[in-house]
Design an enzyme around this catalytic site. Structure first.
Site, short mmCIF file in Angstrom:
data_model
loop_
_atom_site.label_atom_id
_atom_site.label_comp_id
_atom_site.label_asym_id
_atom_site.label_seq_id
_atom_site.Cartn_x
_atom_site.Cartn_y
_atom_site.Cartn_z
N THR A 145 48.60 51.29 43.75
CA THR A 145 48.63 52.75 43.61
C THR A 145 47.23 53.30 43.74
OG1 THR A 145 48.18 52.68 41.24
CG2 THR A 145 50.51 52.66 41.93
N ASP A 146 47.15 54.59 44.05
CA ASP A 146 45.89 55.27 43.77
C ASP A 146 45.76 55.32 42.25
OD1 ASP A 146 43.53 56.69 43.78
OD2 ASP A 146 44.19 58.14 45.29
N TRP A 147 44.59 55.75 41.78
CA TRP A 147 44.30 55.64 40.35
C TRP A 147 45.21 56.56 39.52
CZ3 TRP A 147 42.68 51.94 42.67
CH2 TRP A 147 41.75 51.03 42.19
N SER A 148 46.08 55.93 38.75
CA SER A 148 47.07 56.62 37.92
C SER A 148 48.10 57.36 38.76
CB SER A 148 46.39 57.60 36.94
OG SER A 148 45.41 56.93 36.20
#
Ligand code: BGC
Length: 830
Positions: A269-272
């Site tokens: 994923t991208d961050w969060s």
């Protein structure tokens, strides 16, 4: 490709793929059909090794490999995944970013990717990747969170500097070459952000609506090229795509990425950016970053309750381990970490900045400078403007200011080469007028000792001469900003979420390293209540409170005009400081820079404006200038590169990779908030396949500068256009001659018109190929550009596949999407 790391990897048939088949996911049969062996890889041993590990890993250990965690020995990188030491699986460190390796230590700060792409030179992109690859490994990293290949769709998008182009073919060429370079050095590349993260406004919530054809013909082409180049990892985007979060979008993560393209690395994923456990892993997500909100304990619970089949976990772990194995991380065959080579990095940084420098205008022989006195104007003329903000910011090995570089270069240009500087605009503010605050404190350096809190309640008195627009600037050490209130209004509130992190790039730091925030407001004459609270924290805090007013601005402007008038030539540095997490709201230069340019060009028409901006800029002042040089964010060697181009030590070799619109009212998303930034949380790609220059052509809108535009210091002649359909592709040949007296760079571009056989709304013309040529005076080169069938194809939504655009098609040779020199045609056949 000579190195197995750069090849598309081999999917193991045993283990995860076989397991997936057993549970009947959509992935398995298609994946199995695609499995093949690429020469030089070790599918047998690798497959057995990964399967062996899968058999021995406990569920907890597997889950620990599927999400980020806190690094016990952080190096300043963005992410960390612990290993499983008992089985010899090492931890992974994952670092940003697109223009160098972002860790705590120094690294080569390369020019922004948009400047790299401006060189139209895939070989250079490969060497750019090699620098990052080597440095990443030298700096203790295993995975690079880069390159970004989302298309430049709107001039407002905050990350346009981090990506390459509005054109799918150019983007695809760049991303593929850069990934090969990164992975040649043994660092795993991560293409991002999959997909349609083409704006920053509401990036974590916006639902991007796009039709199938547009998706394939426009945005996805770069991602597919990244997969073909063998990228080890893919990062899912924050946004939704057609109603489903990108990080749990089966169409993207499984149907397209795995089944169609044969991707066999892992998806993080991208961050969060994760939003679920069960849906996400079923859709094809493999890893959550930077923590384990959904892929930690929640995943274990879901496996134990049967909601997530164990096979899904094995599939995800198997994909990660397969990449680790391919890079020699499981069997100890990864080459030892090299030392950094800062000199080599700096040399590439310089070369890229020179090669991408894009000369937009040059009248009356303003450039190259040939000697005489030069006035450098603008705050960023005296500061090294290295990079944009956010996760793309790298701690540079070194950085000079353009002023120093121009001084050094002018010294060699001979007598009379005096270089002066005028600020033009004060980014840091002037000291408050003596006696304006009472009771008094030291607004130029108030110190708050560690563990103490300092509270002030007094007045700021504005006299008649200073009433009007004020910009109040707070400079502060440490991480906690003082709370400053004026007449009850908090001037510098702390932004929520990631907002603080993405507060712009270098103009948010004072020259002595203190952090900065600015607030512009109108102040009437008289007394204003001023309250401040500052906390010393663990180490104590120093802060300053400053201001710019109409009066100080006028002084700065007058000084710039005087300095410009007294010099033979002026080089005015204009800036725009972009960062991820936010979009621009206008393409005009920020602050009062337009006024500065108007005043300076009126005083001295031999003015070159150098743009250190993230993307397209409007230029109502253009006609008054002598020259305009687009340098974007030029990296740590940017000042030297700029000086070299200004003085003609090299030809400006860059061409625009995006169209520059005339103003805020004339570009593909202008006047339609549904296209940008979106309405009710939804953003529509209703321009369809007409992205970038295609929209200007379709709508008959004249841009300020077209895609592909860029001037040289010499002249070229192109002739002899020929086309030939051969072996399933189109060869377009022509010759190019340098007809001037200087060596220079030509970038001839081939554009192709629509197919008469496809009943589709096709672009008026699309870029089909290009070639960067360095030619000596008088030198001629016969060039053949090969146009691949894919470039001549459109997406057929009935068959969900590419359809070759057969029939007689126009072919143009141009120096931009609008400057078409030669026209021919070609018969395209199945
Ligand atoms: C960015 C990514 C980056 C990640 C880690 C995110 O906010 O969108 O591009 O790789 O942070 O720093």
């Amino acid at each position: 490709m000579s190195d197995p790391l750069t090849r598309r990897t081999v999917l193991r048939l045993t283990g995860t793929a076989a397991v997936a088949a057993a549970v009947g996911t959509a992935t398995a049969p298609a994946a199995a059909a695609r499995v093949r062996e690429a020469p030089g890889t070790r599918p047998g041993a690798a497959g057995a090794r990964v399967d062996g590990l899968l058999a021995r890993l406990t569920l907890d250990e597997k889950i620990s490999l599927l999400h980020g965690a806190t690094d016990p020995a952080p190096l300043g990188q963005a992410g960390y995944v612990p290993g499983v030491p008992r089985l010899g699986i090492p931890a992974l460190r994952l670092a940003d970013g697109p223009a160098g390796v972002r860790v705590t230590r120094h690294a080569t700060a390369l020019p922004a990717p948009v400047l790299l792409a401006s060189a139209f030179d895939p070989d250079l992109a490969r060497r750019y990747g090699e620098v990052i690859g080597r440095e990443g490994r030298a700096l203790g990293q295993d995975v690079l969170l880069s390159p970004m290949v989302n298309l430049i769709r709107t001039p407002y998008a905050g990350r346009n500097f981090e990506t390459f182009s509005e054109d799918p073919l150019l983007s695809a060429d760049m991303v593929a070459a850069e990934i090969r370079g990164i992975q040649d050095e043994g660092l795993v590349a991560t293409v991002k952000h999959f997909a349609l993260n083409n704006q920053e406004k509401d990036r974590t919530s916006v639902d991007v609506r796009v039709d199938e054809r547009t998706l394939h013909e426009v945005e996805l082409r770069g991602f597919e090229a990244a997969v073909d180049a063998g990228t080890g990892a893919v990062m899912g985007a924050y946004n939704k795509v057609n109603g489903t979060w990108a990080c749990e979008n089966r169409t993207l993560l499984t149907d397209v990425l795995r089944d169609r393209w044969g991707f066999d690395g892992w998806v993080m994923t991208d961050w969060s950016a994760a939003h679920s456990t069960v849906a996400a892993i079923a859709a094809g997500l493999d890893m959550e970053m930077p923590d384990g909100t959904y892929f930690g304990a929640a995943l274990k619970t879901a496996v134990e309750s049967g909601e997530v089949p164990r096979d899904h976990v094995d599939r995800a772990v198997g994909r990660l381990l397969a990449v680790m194995d391919r890079f020699g991380l499981l069997d100890g065959t990864a080459p030892p970490r090299p030392d950094r080579d800062p000199a080599a990095g700096a040399a590439v940084a310089l070369e890229v900045a020179r090669a991408g420098a894009t000369l937009l205008r040059n009248e009356h022989g303003t450039l190259p400078l040939t000697g005489g006195s030069v006035a450098v104007v603008g705050p960023t003329g005296a500061l090294p403007f290295v990079s944009g903000g956010g996760s793309a910011h790298v701690v540079p090995d070194r950085a000079d200011s353009p002023l120093d570089a121009i001084r050094a270069r002018a010294g060699r240009a001979g007598r009379g080469a005096r270089v002066s500087h005028a600020l033009g605009e004060d980014l840091y503010g002037r000291a408050l007028p003596a006696g304006s605050v009472g009771p008094s404190f030291d607004p130029e350096g108030q110190r708050v000792e560690a563990g103490r809190t300092w509270a002030y309640d007094g007045t700021l008195t504005v006299d008649d001469t200073e009433a009007g627009e004020w910009t109040i600037v707070v400079h502060y050490s440490g991480t906690t900003r003082p709370t400053v209130r004026l007449d009850g209004t908090e001037l510098f509130p702390v932004a929520s979420g990631w907002g603080e992190y993405f507060q712009g790039g270098f103009v948010t730091t004072a020259p002595d390293g203190l952090a900065l925030r600015r607030r512009t407001l109108r102040l009437a004459a008289g007394a204003h209540r001023l309250t401040i609270t500052a906390a010393g924290g663990d180490t104590g805090q120093t802060f300053r409170l400053r201001r710019s007013t109409e009066a100080t601005r006028r002084e700065d402007l007058d000084e710039a005009v005087r300095t410009a008038r007294a010099a033979d030539s002026v080089v005015l540095f204009a800036y725009e400081d972009a960062s991820e997490g936010q979009d621009r709201t206008t393409i005009a230069l920020p602050g009062h820079q337009e006024r500065l340019i108007e005043a300076v060009t009126a005083a001295n028409p031999r003015t070159t404006v150098v743009l250190n901006t993230s993307s397209a800029t409007s230029m109502p002042w253009l006609d008054r200038t002598g020259a305009v040089l687009q340098m974007y964010y030029p990296g740590q060697q940017g000042a030297a590169a700029t000086a070299a181009v200004l003085y003609g030590d090299c030809d400006p070799g860059g061409r625009l990779t995006q169209t520059f619109p005339a103003d805020d009212g004339h570009h593909p998303v202008a006047g339609d908030p549904r296209r940008h930034p979106g309405v009710d949380g939804t953003e529509e790609y209703s321009e369809g396949v007409h992205t970038g220059y295609r929209w200007y052509d379709a709508q008959g809108v004249r841009p300020l500068f077209p895609f592909g535009h860029g001037l040289s210091y010499t002249t070229f002649h192109c002739g002899g256009l020929r086309t030939r359909w051969a072996d399933g592709g189109l060869d377009v040949s022509f010759d190019v001659r340098n007809t001037g007296t200087r060596a220079g760079v030509a970038v001839p571009q081939v554009y192709v018109g629509p197919s008469p056989d496809l009943d589709l709304d096709q672009p008026v013309r699309t870029l089909a190929g290009y070639r960067r040529l360095d030619l000596r005076p008088g030198e001629a080169r016969w060039v053949t550009v090969r146009v691949a069938a894919r470039t001549l194809s459109s997406w057929d939504t009935a068959r969900h596949d590419w359809a070759l655009g057969t029939g007689r098609r126009d072919v143009w040779l141009g120096t931009s999407a609008r400057d078409l020199l030669l026209r021919g045609s070609a018969e395209v056949r199945e």
